[in-house]
Design an enzyme around this catalytic site. Structure first.
Site, PDB file in Angstrom:
ATOM      1  N   HIS A 124       1.332  -1.053   0.009  1.00  0.00           N
ATOM      2  CA  HIS A 124       0.215  -0.036  -0.128  1.00  0.00           C
ATOM      3  C   HIS A 124       0.713   1.095  -0.281  1.00  0.00           C
ATOM      4  CE1 HIS A 124      -3.693   1.889  -0.171  1.00  0.00           C
ATOM      5  NE2 HIS A 124      -4.325   1.041   0.975  1.00  0.00           N
ATOM      6  N   ASP A 163      -2.160   2.038  -4.785  1.00  0.00           N
ATOM      7  CA  ASP A 163      -3.572   2.125  -4.195  1.00  0.00           C
ATOM      8  C   ASP A 163      -4.571   1.185  -4.564  1.00  0.00           C
ATOM      9  OD1 ASP A 163      -2.700   4.310  -2.561  1.00  0.00           O
ATOM     10  OD2 ASP A 163      -2.679   5.753  -4.193  1.00  0.00           O
TER      11      ASP A 163
END
Length: 540
Positions: A513, A517
């Site tokens: 992450h 995204d």
């Protein structure tokens, strides 16, 4: 982030090296496995291979210059990266090293005055070599010689397991093996006493008692002239022997392949399986001309082994020492799992068109494409459209890779290896299929070169052949993502408002992450789904 490369120790006795020739210039792009330079040691001139990729930003030792081991040789990093602090700071460690060396020399002189132990004439103390730039200790996989055996220069003494691969260790001396300090299966730090070679019958008990350390110091302080003379005499002799010796013996022993780094690189570029090549170098070692003159040979597969099974009703536990490969896997995956904030996305893919396309492709002569090959190709194409997924995270920067190297996870007896298909986006399905089969075969036979396992920018792990419907993989850092591929399942699906029998496959994308995204990962999967469901779009 810039990587500092120091003068390597390419032999057990190497204290300094001469850069005979640079094969790369400042500003050149470097890939893992590229030969950076030819370095002249006290034994021979050897190719020095890069374990990193990036741009060559700085060369610290020019051609013809001599430098001690572990002194700044080159810097590889991102193009345009500021490395002035590294270069300016390199002089400080050098001074520190000099001071340490002076203290060491004083200690050595003191020791030689008080120690009565000396190295007997003709005896050579051999320590655990550093066979890769990150190696801190090594495990003896197999001894190819035993105490009492006579050895010659060029003989293979042992197979040593490092954190990257199992490699052959070559002898640079002649004599009889008098002592072995590290037994098969044992692990020892670099520079610890490995073996002692010398005239038959020589008493080396005092050397063994001192671990080779005091004796080596005595030798260095009492007979530098002799060592220098030995270097001068040995080097030309080795070159003459290399020129005159021609061998057609097989280049393998106990599954290992003897090959020069340059020949290994050329073979990798040409897609040649080294197990099929006969070497004409010393002791059957494969050299450059063997690859260039290669003609196909018959390949013999090793017979599989079976595991021991405990008797019914008997409780039994056995401790099996962790291999260097297993330790490396544990360290790498542990670092990934506990450092990367990962998340997973799932998608179901209609495989009807893919199955029909594969059937047509495989009907062509000499063509074989698997569903995994189609997934790998689709991933490469999707990465071109979503470069955010083809990245690596560092504390200072996110590295965007313009090249696409897809790693394919392969299960082996000792664990898991990830051979890499370089520049995957530029390869056809048949080229990808041939590359995957070749590298997977090497992986299972423990014949993968370090360069063939490094440099991936994305990874594919497929457990569909084991009937696994879906699963989550751990990211293979420094990649930002890994794709888990499940089995193709036949089940009722809805098409055009009708329930029909269809073939579907589950894909799971696990992403870091910090670089990827959720929306980016979802868009990547949508593109991947389009390519797989309509293979003809990969030709556009």
């Amino acid at each position: 982030m810039a990587t500092i490369i120091n003068m390597p120790r390419l032999s057990d006795t190497m204290e300094e090296g001469v850069v005979a020739k640079w094969l790369k210039n400042v500003g050149d792009k470097i890939e893992e496995g590229d030969i950076l330079a030819e370095i002249e040691t006290d034994k021979a001139t050897m190719e020095f291979e890069s374990f990193y990729e990036g741009t060559l930003l700085y060369i610290g030792i020019q051609e013809g210059e001599t430098s001690p081991v572990d002194v700044l040789l080159a810097i590889i990093g991102e193009e345009g990266e500021d490395i002035s602090a590294i270069i300016n700071g390199s002089s400080e460690p050098a001074k520190e090293e000099t001071t340490t060396e002076e203290v060491k020399e004083e200690t050595v002189t003191e020791t030689s005055a008080t120690e009565s132990t000396t190295i007997p004439e003709g005896v050579q103390v051999i320590t655990m070599p550093r066979l890769s730039d990150t190696m801190t200790d090594g495990t003896i996989a197999t001894w190819l010689k035993k105490v009492g055996d006579e050895v010659s220069e060029g003989d293979m003494l042992a197979e040593i397991e490092t954190d990257k691969a199992t490699m052959e260790f070559e002898c640079f001396y002649e004599g009889t093996i008098l002592y072995i300090g590290v037994q098969e299966g044992e692990t020892a730090p670099v520079d610890s006493l490995l073996t002692i070679i010398g005239p038959a019958g020589t008493d080396v008990s005092a050397l063994v008692a001192n671990g080779g350390n005091a004796s080596a110091a005595t030798e260095n302080t009492t007979a530098p002239a002799a060592k220098t003379e030995e270097k001068a005499a040995t080097k030309p002799a080795a070159k003459v022997e290399e020129t005159k010796t021609v061998s057609t013996t097989n280049n393998t022993a106990n599954g290992r392949i003897f090959v020069s780094p340059l020949a290994k690189k050329i073979a990798s570029d040409k897609g040649i399986n080294l197990a099929d090549v006969k070497g004409s170098g010393e002791n059957g070692r494969i050299i450059k001309k063997d690859i260039e003159n290669y003609t196909p040979a018959v390949k013999v597969e090793a017979a599989p082994t079976t595991a021991n099974v405990a008797a019914t009703g008997v409780e039994n536990s056995e401790e099996v020492k962790n291999s260097q490969m297993r330790k490396a896997i544990a360290k790498s995956l542990g670092n990934s799992k506990f450092s990367a904030p990962d998340f997973s996305l799932n998608i179901e893919v209609d495989m009807d068109n893919a199955m029909a396309s594969r059937k047509i492709i495989n009907a062509m002569p000499d063509t074989k494409v698997s569903f995994n090959d189609m997934v790998v190709k689709a991933c490469a194409m999707a990465l071109k459209k979503h470069p955010q997924v083809n990245t690596s995270w560092t504390e200072a920067n996110t590295i965007y890779h313009s090249h696409i190297h897809v790693g394919v996870a392969v299960a082996v007896d000792d664990g898991l290896l990830v051979p890499v298909i370089k520049h995957t986006d530029g390869l056809s399905l048949t080229q990808i299929g041939a590359g995957v089969r070749d590298l997977a075969g090497k992986a299972r036979n423990k014949k993968l070169a370090p360069a063939e396992m490094q440099g991936s920018t994305f990874t594919v792990s497929n457990l569909g052949m084991f009937g696994i419907g879906s699963f989550n993989s751990i990211i293979n850092q420094p990649n930002s993502a890994i794709l888990s591929v499940g089995a193709i399942v036949q089940k009722p699906v809805v098409k055009d408002g009708q329930i029909v029998i269809g073939n579907t496959m589950n894909l799971t994308l696990t992403s870091d992450h910090r670089t990827v995204d959720g929306a980016v990962g979802a868009q990547f999967l949508q593109t991947l789904k389009t390519f797989i469901e309509n293979p003809v779009t990969m030709l556009a």
